[in-house]
Design an enzyme around this catalytic site. Structure first.
Site, PDB file in Angstrom:
ATOM      1  N   SER A 105       2.583  -6.660  -3.714  1.00  0.00           N
ATOM      2  CA  SER A 105       2.018  -5.610  -4.002  1.00  0.00           C
ATOM      3  C   SER A 105       3.054  -4.558  -3.949  1.00  0.00           C
ATOM      4  CB  SER A 105       0.810  -5.317  -3.094  1.00  0.00           C
ATOM      5  OG  SER A 105       0.210  -4.064  -3.581  1.00  0.00           O
ATOM      6  N   ASP A 111     -10.504 -24.029 -19.274  1.00  0.00           N
ATOM      7  CA  ASP A 111     -10.374 -24.961 -18.218  1.00  0.00           C
ATOM      8  C   ASP A 111      -9.755 -26.313 -18.738  1.00  0.00           C
ATOM      9  OD1 ASP A 111     -10.449 -26.500 -15.722  1.00  0.00           O
ATOM     10  OD2 ASP A 111     -12.477 -26.187 -15.525  1.00  0.00           O
ATOM     11  N   ASP A 117     -11.125 -28.611 -14.080  1.00  0.00           N
ATOM     12  CA  ASP A 117     -11.075 -28.581 -12.460  1.00  0.00           C
ATOM     13  C   ASP A 117     -11.325 -27.402 -12.198  1.00  0.00           C
ATOM     14  OD1 ASP A 117      -8.817 -27.383 -13.705  1.00  0.00           O
ATOM     15  OD2 ASP A 117      -7.316 -28.326 -12.605  1.00  0.00           O
ATOM     16  N   ASP A 144      -5.520 -27.491 -19.942  1.00  0.00           N
ATOM     17  CA  ASP A 144      -4.269 -28.108 -19.302  1.00  0.00           C
ATOM     18  C   ASP A 144      -4.500 -29.651 -19.041  1.00  0.00           C
ATOM     19  OD1 ASP A 144      -6.093 -28.302 -17.322  1.00  0.00           O
ATOM     20  OD2 ASP A 144      -5.537 -26.651 -16.146  1.00  0.00           O
ATOM     21  N   GLY A 170       0.655  -1.239  -0.223  1.00  0.00           N
ATOM     22  CA  GLY A 170      -0.055  -0.118  -0.124  1.00  0.00           C
ATOM     23  C   GLY A 170       0.679   1.235  -0.067  1.00  0.00           C
ATOM     24  N   ASP A 221      -5.267 -11.056 -10.632  1.00  0.00           N
ATOM     25  CA  ASP A 221      -4.972  -9.621  -9.963  1.00  0.00           C
ATOM     26  C   ASP A 221      -5.764  -8.524 -10.760  1.00  0.00           C
ATOM     27  OD1 ASP A 221      -3.912  -7.267  -8.842  1.00  0.00           O
ATOM     28  OD2 ASP A 221      -1.947  -8.240  -8.654  1.00  0.00           O
ATOM     29  N   HIS A 248      -5.429 -10.205  -5.984  1.00  0.00           N
ATOM     30  CA  HIS A 248      -4.151  -9.492  -5.470  1.00  0.00           C
ATOM     31  C   HIS A 248      -3.567  -9.868  -4.365  1.00  0.00           C
ATOM     32  CE1 HIS A 248      -1.494  -6.021  -5.476  1.00  0.00           C
ATOM     33  NE2 HIS A 248      -2.057  -5.421  -4.173  1.00  0.00           N
TER      34      HIS A 248
END
Length: 571
Positions: free
Chosen positions: A213, A287, A294, A290, A128, A452, A489
């Site tokens: 962050s 989805d 899942d 890969d 922050g 994020d 995040h």
């Protein structure tokens, strides 16, 4: 020269060339052998002789020690684990009264020195706007970690980065801006190492810095500016171009407000039902890429090629009801994901990947609340030169009425007393030139959640691509980047986002064991590090996945439980 002697000399030279090139002579080739990087030795520990007398023993320039108190084993617990006995030292550096705004400033800090020290130092870079000294325990990775650097035996420092409140008003003082951007780390680091030497009789053998962050940004800046000071750098969800990300988020706030069905509530411009709709559409396309259906998108790069917002989400023919997006929504939201721009079309920051974690409260908070409550003050009061008037500043009005092009210009500007722009004091200089860090044997590990909402994992991927280019196409011998599928995040999201990345970093730095993957766990019911409310009920509460070094991604091997990381490989 005799023929026999001449042949012997030629043979000897060939053997020497072969040995130097790792088994290949390179004769006839202009490509030199890649030199091996130095291997740093492992740290050795020591025992803290005394705590309470440190307050009088420590005599350091520009430093005031305010207290040194012994903390008993178990007095502090993290994730249910008692932290061993240690000494808590508090103090401040460069105490002053500003000639600009008349306020008192200092770099406040605390250090926790374990009784049984492992010989290592950890700089805990906080997030922050900083502004408060949080407990110096040393987080080791993603959401709700089960361990910490202090528990592992590190001496740990935490600071407020040079101002005493987590508000943006310190931006009126030019020096406070510089301390926040990078100078607090530069001032605290040598002080902390000297304090450690006083406490243990020797300086740390190995030094690490880490945070998420803005803390990730601090770590990236340290890798560029203070490469001689740190042996290991742990970077989480870095806002390494934070001023630009903040302006872009303000652009997003303005855009969502334009779509809102309720005036003053930008969240109604892209409702929870609509965000769930898009998340489910992303999963429908991505989805299974890969090999396992899942609820997770492991291959983020392939997903961006597979998913198309216009094609794969229904377009409303009538009123918005959560089952479709309007034409205006698709245009506006698609533009934000592609990368926010000014009215003239200038790109402000970067693109964001479509992912499965858009429907969470964390995503919503950053997109709909943060522009007026966090980004406005950061841009207007800390990053702009000159800053807005703090006495009359109105964050909501700044977002509503502010011109994005003007903001973009001002975060890159200098003015009067403000001799460094925010793009200088906040951003690592030459971010892809980490040759000093590399050449001394130091290592860097970076992770970023693909959901994020404020700092894009695409930005970290682009940075790493640049780092690879700057190092002949491969930087993996000293720096690796790990995307965390579904993580918001720094934590949360439909993700396996609990992991310890400090331990593999230490093993890489001090033992030469390269981290080919890092195992991450979901935080379902009963997790000691705290339950992640975004973990779907259908998942095992302790689902695990390998985090793979980019550009690799986890792929299901084709058999075995999809809840177990052992059944996935990095490819």
């Amino acid at each position: 020269m005799q023929p026999t002697l001449k042949l012997s000399i030629i043979a000897a030279n060939l053997l020497l060339l072969t040995a130097c090139s790792g088994g290949s002579s390179n004769l006839g080739s202009n490509t030199p052998a890649t030199p091996a990087l130095p291997q740093l030795a492992a740290a050795t520990g020591a025992t803290l002789a005394s705590c309470t007398d440190l307050a009088t023993k420590i005599q350091l320039a520009n430093t005031t020690i305010t207290a040194a108190n012994a903390i008993a084993a178990g007095a502090l617990t993290i994730a249910g684990k008692p932290v061993p006995a240690h000494c808590l030292v508090t103090g401040r550096m460069f105490d002053r009264v500003s000639t600009v705004d008349g306020q008192r400033y200092a770099i406040g800090f605390e250090m926790r020195l374990p009784t049984n020290w492992n010989g290592r130092f950890f700089y805990q870079a906080n997030g922050g706007l900083d502004g408060s000294v949080v407990p110096a325990t040393g987080p080791v990775g993603g959401g709700g970690p089960l361990d910490n650097a202090l528990n592992q035996g590190f001496a740990v420092i935490s600071s407020d980065a040079g101002h005493g409140a987590p508000t943006p008003f310190f931006g009126a003082d030019p020096q406070a801006r510089l301390d926040y951007g990078y100078q607090a780390v530069g001032k605290l680091t040598p002080m902390a190492k000297s304090l450690i030497e006083t406490a243990y009789g020797k300086k740390p053998d190995r030094s690490y810095i880490g945070g998420c962050s803005n803390g990730g940004r601090h770590a990236m800046v340290a890798a560029a500016r203070y490469a001689d000071q740190y042996d290991g750098v742990l970077v989480g969800n870095p806002g390494y171009r934070l001023p630009l990300a903040a302006v872009a988020n303000i652009a997003g706030g303005k855009a969502y407000a334009s779509l809102a069905t309720t005036a003053g509530d930008p969240s109604t411009g892209f409702t929870a039902a609509e965000r769930t709709l898009v998340s489910n559409a992303v999963l429908a396309k991505c989805d299974a890429l890969d090999g396992a259906t899942d609820g997770m998108v492991q291959n983020t790069q392939a997903c961006q090629a597979a998913f198309d917002l216009n094609r794969d989400v229904a377009t409303c023919t009538g009123a918005r009801d959560g089952s479709c997006l309007s034409v205006a929504q698709k245009t506006t939201i698609g533009g934000l994901f592609a990368g926010a721009t000014t009215a003239a079309g200038t790109r402000i920051y970067t693109s964001f990947p479509y992912d499965a974690g858009l429907a969470t409260s964390d995503w919503a908070s950053w997109k709909f609340s943060s522009p007026t409550t966090r980004d406005s003050g950061a841009v207007g009061l800390v990053f702009q030169a000159p800053p807005e008037n703090g006495a009359t500043f109105d964050g909501a009005a700044f977002v509503r009425d502010g011109d994005l092009a003007a903001m973009l210009t001002k975060v890159g500007a200098t003015s009067g007393l403000f001799t460094e722009s925010a793009l200088s004091f906040m951003v690592p200089p030459n971010a892809t030139d980490l040759s000093q860090l590399k050449n001394r044997g130091a290592k860097m590990m970076v992770y970023h959640g693909t959901s994020d909402p404020i700092f894009s994992s695409n930005d970290s991927a682009a940075w790493y691509d640049g780092l690879r280019t700057a190092n002949g196409g491969d930087a993996s011998n000293f720096a690796r980047y790990y995307q965390v599928p579904g993580m918001n995040h720094c934590s949360g999201g439909p993700s396996a986002e609990q992991f310890d990345m400090l331990t593999p970093l230490v093993n890489w730095v001090e033992k030469g064991v390269a981290p080919d993957s890092v195992t991450a766990s979901a935080r379902g019911a009963g997790n000691a590090g705290g339950v992640n409310a975004s973990v779907p009920a259908a998942w095992s509460p302790a689902r695990t996945r390998p985090l793979c070094p980019y550009p690799k991604a986890a792929k299901y091997k084709g058999s075995g439980s999809i809840e177990d990381a052992a059944n996935f490989s990095c490819s």
